[in-house]
Motif scaffolding. Structure first.
Motif, PDB file in Angstrom:
ATOM      1  N   ARG A 125      39.037  43.343  52.403  1.00  0.00           N
ATOM      2  CA  ARG A 125      39.507  42.465  53.477  1.00  0.00           C
ATOM      3  C   ARG A 125      40.371  41.339  52.942  1.00  0.00           C
ATOM      4  NH1 ARG A 125      34.011  40.726  56.040  1.00  0.00           N
ATOM      5  NH2 ARG A 125      33.511  40.615  53.814  1.00  0.00           N
ATOM      6  N   GLY A 126      41.327  40.935  53.771  1.00  0.00           N
ATOM      7  CA  GLY A 126      42.207  39.828  53.414  1.00  0.00           C
ATOM      8  C   GLY A 126      42.363  38.872  54.577  1.00  0.00           C
ATOM      9  N   ASP A 127      42.951  37.732  54.317  1.00  0.00           N
ATOM     10  CA  ASP A 127      43.121  36.712  55.351  1.00  0.00           C
ATOM     11  C   ASP A 127      44.313  36.980  56.248  1.00  0.00           C
ATOM     12  OD1 ASP A 127      40.915  35.304  54.470  1.00  0.00           O
ATOM     13  OD2 ASP A 127      42.106  34.169  53.014  1.00  0.00           O
ATOM     14  N   GLY A 128      45.287  37.708  55.752  1.00  0.00           N
ATOM     15  CA  GLY A 128      46.476  37.979  56.550  1.00  0.00           C
ATOM     16  C   GLY A 128      47.017  39.364  56.263  1.00  0.00           C
ATOM     17  N   GLY A 129      47.622  39.986  57.289  1.00  0.00           N
ATOM     18  CA  GLY A 129      48.197  41.303  57.117  1.00  0.00           C
ATOM     19  C   GLY A 129      47.149  42.390  57.089  1.00  0.00           C
ATOM     20  N   PRO A 130      47.560  43.647  56.952  1.00  0.00           N
ATOM     21  CA  PRO A 130      46.608  44.764  56.907  1.00  0.00           C
ATOM     22  C   PRO A 130      45.681  44.660  55.707  1.00  0.00           C
ATOM     23  CG  PRO A 130      48.887  45.524  57.230  1.00  0.00           C
ATOM     24  CD  PRO A 130      48.961  44.087  56.858  1.00  0.00           C
ATOM     25  N   TRP A 131      44.467  45.084  55.887  1.00  0.00           N
ATOM     26  CA  TRP A 131      43.520  45.096  54.777  1.00  0.00           C
ATOM     27  C   TRP A 131      43.859  46.235  53.813  1.00  0.00           C
ATOM     28  CZ3 TRP A 131      38.281  44.425  57.836  1.00  0.00           C
ATOM     29  CH2 TRP A 131      38.276  43.158  58.440  1.00  0.00           C
ATOM     30  N   GLU A 132      43.544  46.035  52.539  1.00  0.00           N
ATOM     31  CA  GLU A 132      43.821  47.057  51.534  1.00  0.00           C
ATOM     32  C   GLU A 132      42.844  48.226  51.681  1.00  0.00           C
ATOM     33  OE1 GLU A 132      44.745  45.988  47.474  1.00  0.00           O
ATOM     34  OE2 GLU A 132      44.698  43.867  48.043  1.00  0.00           O
ATOM     35  N   LEU A 133      43.364  49.441  51.460  1.00  0.00           N
ATOM     36  CA  LEU A 133      42.554  50.652  51.557  1.00  0.00           C
ATOM     37  C   LEU A 133      42.547  51.343  50.201  1.00  0.00           C
ATOM     38  CD1 LEU A 133      43.892  52.047  54.963  1.00  0.00           C
ATOM     39  CD2 LEU A 133      41.818  50.708  54.564  1.00  0.00           C
ATOM     40  N   PRO A 134      41.604  51.010  49.337  1.00  0.00           N
ATOM     41  CA  PRO A 134      41.605  51.618  48.002  1.00  0.00           C
ATOM     42  C   PRO A 134      41.241  53.101  48.061  1.00  0.00           C
ATOM     43  CG  PRO A 134      39.625  50.316  48.326  1.00  0.00           C
ATOM     44  CD  PRO A 134      40.491  50.072  49.518  1.00  0.00           C
TER      45      PRO A 134
END
Length: 438
Positions: free
Chosen positions: A256-265
């Motif tokens: 999860r992040g504060d802005g933009g799409p969340w990362e999908l490892p």
């Protein structure tokens, strides 16, 4: 009963990075909270459709207006909305079966009255038989979940948007051995779970056509991706050890992040994340979130959450699986009877985790047409009926359980068979044919 299992500790602590050893200790401490079984809960999910013609679609604008009206009325059970617009009520922990039933029944009466003002109603079925998946909620969590599950096909979208269930929550049980001990309850849940799938299967259709499965909803759970996401740990071993390993070795859905799409490892387990500490170190909040992205049929959350039961037909159909499950887990005599009934089924698991083993597959595909599952279900329902008076169940609740036993279980049927029968009748009338393939 909410998705977060955070214990409400210091917010700073939840932003602090955690090590692999700390994760092991946290999971062991929060997922099996033992003691005498005292509380019970239920989460009931419903599809929301046109009151008189449920096959007609409902616009997102109508759903949003209806849910805004619902948020303005007092309910004892928290109300949440699922990604496809399904409605869920989660009971507060109850000290008795009847307290749980009375609380949720009263809330459902209120919900139905509010929805009826907009000609909407609740439909109890495990998978929407009419409509394709359509996401109602557009939030970072569900954007990430959809993108992650899309990697292995469309089952994830169906699970998110067109499925509904009855989830029963029981206490983990005593620390000590015995019929109500947490190890026995964990084992019972993974065998009895297949019986519950078969006895309450109620999702044989997609797009108004038979899928060949009595519980298509359970099939979709088996298909949403890697076993680490939608499966349980291996059946052998002490529950805390097995579940802790499972959590650490399960894939991370997103960062999860504060802005933009969340990362999908890709192929990053939580264990590997604690070791690599990239793309950033994981925190206690990340662990809490990670636990909500694992969907085994039996999920330990301090209590045991049994997630395998399809939503049931009728206004009060959900009461039957709640009453049966409560009796078989919390009455010592019924628990022993249930253990004896399901023990012969263990061989059919081939020591593979649920639901990815032959026993669970047969339960979802055939329901109680499977002779061994039918025999176990008859014994379990009989034990539940004997136990329900000891749990304070009313005659109406016992009559509902007995009716399900005689209408379905004793005849090797489940609610899905009623849907298939109605489809056959409709097809005969429309086309003059004798039968269709099921």
């Amino acid at each position: 009963m909410s998705d977060s299992i955070s214990d409400g500790g210091d917010c700073t602590e939840h932003r602090t990075a955690v090590t692999e050893a700390e994760v092991e200790a946290l999971v062991r401490g929060i997922c099996f909270k033992t003691g005498p079984p005292r509380t019970l809960g239920v989460e009931v999910e419903w599809l929301v459709h046109e009151l008189r013609q449920p096959q007609l679609p409902v616009t997102p604008e109508r759903l949003e207006a209806a849910y805004a009206a619902l948020r303005a009325v007092p309910l004892k059970s928290p109300l949440t909305i699922e990604p496809g617009g399904q409605l869920e009520l989660s009971s507060p922990p109850a000290t008795s079966l009847m307290e749980c039933i009375d609380t949720v029944s009263a809330d459902l009466d209120t919900v139905r009255a509010v929805l009826a003002e907009d000609d909407l109603g609740l439909v109890g079925v495990g998978h929407d038989p009419w409509h394709p998946p359509r996401r109602f909620l557009h939030e970072p969590r569900y954007d990430a979940m959809e993108a992650c599950l899309d990697r292995t096909g469309t089952a994830g979208r169906h699970m998110m948007c067109t499925s509904a269930s009855v989830q029963v929550c029981v206490d983990a049980g005593h620390e000590e051995p015995g019929p109500l001990g947490h190890e026995r309850r964990w084992q019972l849940a993974h065998l009895l779970g297949a019986v519950l799938v078969a006895a309450f299967a109620n999702s044989p259709l997609i797009g108004r056509q038979p899928t060949g499965w009595r519980s298509t909803r359970q099939l979709l759970w088996m298909e949403i991706g890697v076993a680490g996401r939608a499966g349980g740990p291996p059946p052998e071993g002490e529950p805390r050890d097995a579940w802790t390993r499972h959590v650490l070795d399960a894939p991370v859905m997103c960062v999860r992040g504060d802005g933009g799409p969340w990362e999908l490892p890709e192929d990053l387990t939580f264990r590997e994340w604690t070791r690599s500490r990239t793309p950033r170190p994981p925190t206690r909040a990340d662990l809490d979130y990670h636990l909500t992205t694992l969907f085994p049929p039996v999920r330990p959350r301090g209590h045991l959450e049994l997630r395998m039961i399809d939503a049931q037909p009728g206004e009060d159909g959900w009461i039957v699986p709640l009453a049966v499950t409560a009796a078989l887990f919390d009455d010592p005599e019924a628990t022993e009877a249930a253990h004896r009934a399901v023990k012969p089924l263990a061989e059919r698991t081939l020591n593979l985790p649920a639901p990815h083993n032959p026993l669970w597959t047969d339960a979802a595909r055939h329901g109680l047409a499977d002779p061994e599952l039918r025999e176990a279900a008859v014994a379990c329902f009989a034990a539940a009926l004997e136990a329900l008076p000891r749990l304070g169940a009313t005659p109406a609740v016992m009559d509902a359980v007995a009716a399900h036993l005689h209408r379905y279980v004793a005849r090797g049927r489940c609610p899905a068979d009623d849907l298939l029968d109605r489809l056959r009748d409709t097809h005969r009338r429309a086309h003059g044919r004798k039968d269709i393939r099921t």
